[in-house]
Motif scaffolding. Structure first.
Motif, PDB file in Angstrom:
ATOM      1  N   ASP A   1      46.766  16.941 -17.350  1.00  0.00           N
ATOM      2  CA  ASP A   1      45.373  16.733 -16.940  1.00  0.00           C
ATOM      3  C   ASP A   1      44.709  18.058 -16.584  1.00  0.00           C
ATOM      4  O   ASP A   1      43.572  18.331 -16.989  1.00  0.00           O
ATOM      5  N   VAL A   2      45.417  18.891 -15.831  1.00  0.00           N
ATOM      6  CA  VAL A   2      44.866  20.190 -15.442  1.00  0.00           C
ATOM      7  C   VAL A   2      44.676  21.069 -16.680  1.00  0.00           C
ATOM      8  O   VAL A   2      43.642  21.735 -16.834  1.00  0.00           O
TER       9      VAL A   2
ATOM     10  N   ALA B   1      54.371  35.965  -9.460  1.00  0.00           N
ATOM     11  CA  ALA B   1      54.948  34.660  -9.806  1.00  0.00           C
ATOM     12  C   ALA B   1      54.646  33.597  -8.761  1.00  0.00           C
ATOM     13  O   ALA B   1      55.365  32.612  -8.651  1.00  0.00           O
ATOM     14  N   HIS B   2      53.570  33.795  -7.958  1.00  0.00           N
ATOM     15  CA  HIS B   2      53.177  32.794  -6.962  1.00  0.00           C
ATOM     16  C   HIS B   2      51.747  32.307  -7.165  1.00  0.00           C
ATOM     17  O   HIS B   2      51.163  31.692  -6.284  1.00  0.00           O
ATOM     18  N   HIS B   3      51.155  32.622  -8.319  1.00  0.00           N
ATOM     19  CA  HIS B   3      49.775  32.231  -8.654  1.00  0.00           C
ATOM     20  C   HIS B   3      48.740  32.927  -7.772  1.00  0.00           C
ATOM     21  O   HIS B   3      47.619  32.442  -7.637  1.00  0.00           O
TER      22      HIS B   3
ATOM     23  N   ASP C   1      32.502  26.161 -11.634  1.00  0.00           N
ATOM     24  CA  ASP C   1      32.154  24.799 -11.228  1.00  0.00           C
ATOM     25  C   ASP C   1      33.117  23.766 -11.798  1.00  0.00           C
ATOM     26  O   ASP C   1      33.396  22.746 -11.166  1.00  0.00           O
ATOM     27  N   ASP C   2      33.634  24.007 -13.010  1.00  0.00           N
ATOM     28  CA  ASP C   2      34.380  22.978 -13.735  1.00  0.00           C
ATOM     29  C   ASP C   2      35.893  23.089 -13.623  1.00  0.00           C
ATOM     30  O   ASP C   2      36.597  22.131 -13.928  1.00  0.00           O
ATOM     31  N   LEU C   3      36.405  24.242 -13.207  1.00  0.00           N
ATOM     32  CA  LEU C   3      37.855  24.419 -13.180  1.00  0.00           C
ATOM     33  C   LEU C   3      38.508  23.619 -12.052  1.00  0.00           C
ATOM     34  O   LEU C   3      37.907  23.411 -10.997  1.00  0.00           O
ATOM     35  N   PRO C   4      39.767  23.184 -12.253  1.00  0.00           N
ATOM     36  CA  PRO C   4      40.482  22.374 -11.254  1.00  0.00           C
ATOM     37  C   PRO C   4      41.103  23.235 -10.157  1.00  0.00           C
ATOM     38  O   PRO C   4      42.315  23.427 -10.093  1.00  0.00           O
TER      39      PRO C   4
ATOM     40  N   MET D   1      44.772  24.875  -9.062  1.00  0.00           N
ATOM     41  CA  MET D   1      44.941  26.266  -9.443  1.00  0.00           C
ATOM     42  C   MET D   1      45.175  27.184  -8.249  1.00  0.00           C
ATOM     43  O   MET D   1      45.806  28.236  -8.374  1.00  0.00           O
ATOM     44  N   LEU D   2      44.668  26.820  -7.081  1.00  0.00           N
ATOM     45  CA  LEU D   2      44.791  27.681  -5.914  1.00  0.00           C
ATOM     46  C   LEU D   2      46.031  27.379  -5.073  1.00  0.00           C
ATOM     47  O   LEU D   2      46.219  27.964  -3.997  1.00  0.00           O
TER      48      LEU D   2
END
Length: 278
Positions: free
Chosen positions: A136-137, A192-194, A267-270, A274-275
């Motif tokens: 989904d992401v 490697a931790h985003h 505005d549109d990113l999940p 992601m954070l």
């Protein structure tokens, strides 16, 4: 130009993520950058092990204000317990980003108007096999990249379907409001931790205050530097064909990635997913 309102989704999740992890993103000044350098907090070898001269050159240009205030430095820091005194915390710089507002005349020189209508004919939606996220992401990320490609196609097509006067107006509009991401780097011991998602999100949110489009160069190219290509692909950046492949940019034209609409991407990113820090 009016200042756009902050992207609501990013504004909702970013401050909470930073606070809950004892981190902060900060715009530096030449004075504060000099202080961090003096304290050993911005050693280029900690962030870019292959070519630290890149960061050193950008840092020098930032401190000397070679770009008349258009080059910006943002740092990502984390509060850590002082090893010598556990009653106090110390701040450690764990990420740096340099980005630059690109003047319209520079973008105009960069665009090859003669072949501008051929843009993106070979573009593909890459990096959709991002194993770090759910289907989904990944689907939502793909839609943002599709939107970026569509914006670029429409913007460039408008320059080839008009008379000379209208074409000049379209090109003038196309060359305004750009930023160039010069460098995004996370300290080696924190990768490697985003954390790159957080730093790039902060950078684009700040750049979006007065700019709409972004361009960058992926050192080594998307196939050789997959971590960087994946990071930028998550945010909607799409690769641009080289000039000899019909691309619209004169040299330097190698390994360029473009984000057509910064605000729409943010505005549109999940960002709720992601954070998240791994």
């Amino acid at each position: 130009m009016d200042t756009p309102s902050p992207p609501q989704i990013l504004a909702k999740f970013l401050p909470a993520t930073l606070q809950s992890n004892g981190m902060r993103c900060r715009d530096e000044t030449p004075t504060s950058a000099q202080d961090l350098l003096a304290r050993g907090q911005l050693d280029a070898n900690d962030f870019i092990e292959v070519s630290p001269d890149i960061e050193n050159t950008l840092m020098e240009a930032f401190i000397e204000d070679d770009y008349d205030g258009r080059l910006h430095l943002m740092t990502l820091s984390m509060m850590r317990r002082d090893a010598d005194d556990d009653r106090h915390d110390t701040e450690e710089i764990i990420g740096v980003s340099f980005w630059r507002e690109v003047p319209a005349d520079e973008m105009g020189d960069w665009f090859d108007v003669e072949r501008i209508s051929k843009m993106i004919t070979k573009s593909t939606i890459e990096h959709e096999n991002d194993s770090d996220y759910s289907n989904d992401v990944k689907c939502r990320m793909k839609l943002v990249r599709s939107s970026s490609i569509k914006w670029i196609q429409n913007a460039l097509a408008s320059t080839s379907d008009q008379d000379k006067t209208d074409t000049k107006a379209s090109i003038d509009q196309l060359t305004h409001s750009w930023v160039k991401i010069e460098l995004i780097a996370i300290k080696q011991s924190y990768r490697a931790h985003h954390l790159g998602n957080i730093l790039l999100g902060c950078t684009l949110a700040k750049a979006h205050e007065h700019n709409e489009h972004a361009i960058l160069h992926v050192a080594g190219g998307g196939t050789q530097n997959m971590p960087a290509a994946k990071l930028y692909g998550r945010f909607g950046f799409v690769s641009v064909p080289r000039h000899d492949e019909g691309g619209p940019f004169a040299k330097p034209d190698k390994d360029l990635f473009v984000l057509g609409n910064i605000g729409k991407a943010l505005d549109d990113l999940p960002f709720e997913e992601m954070l998240q820090i791994k």
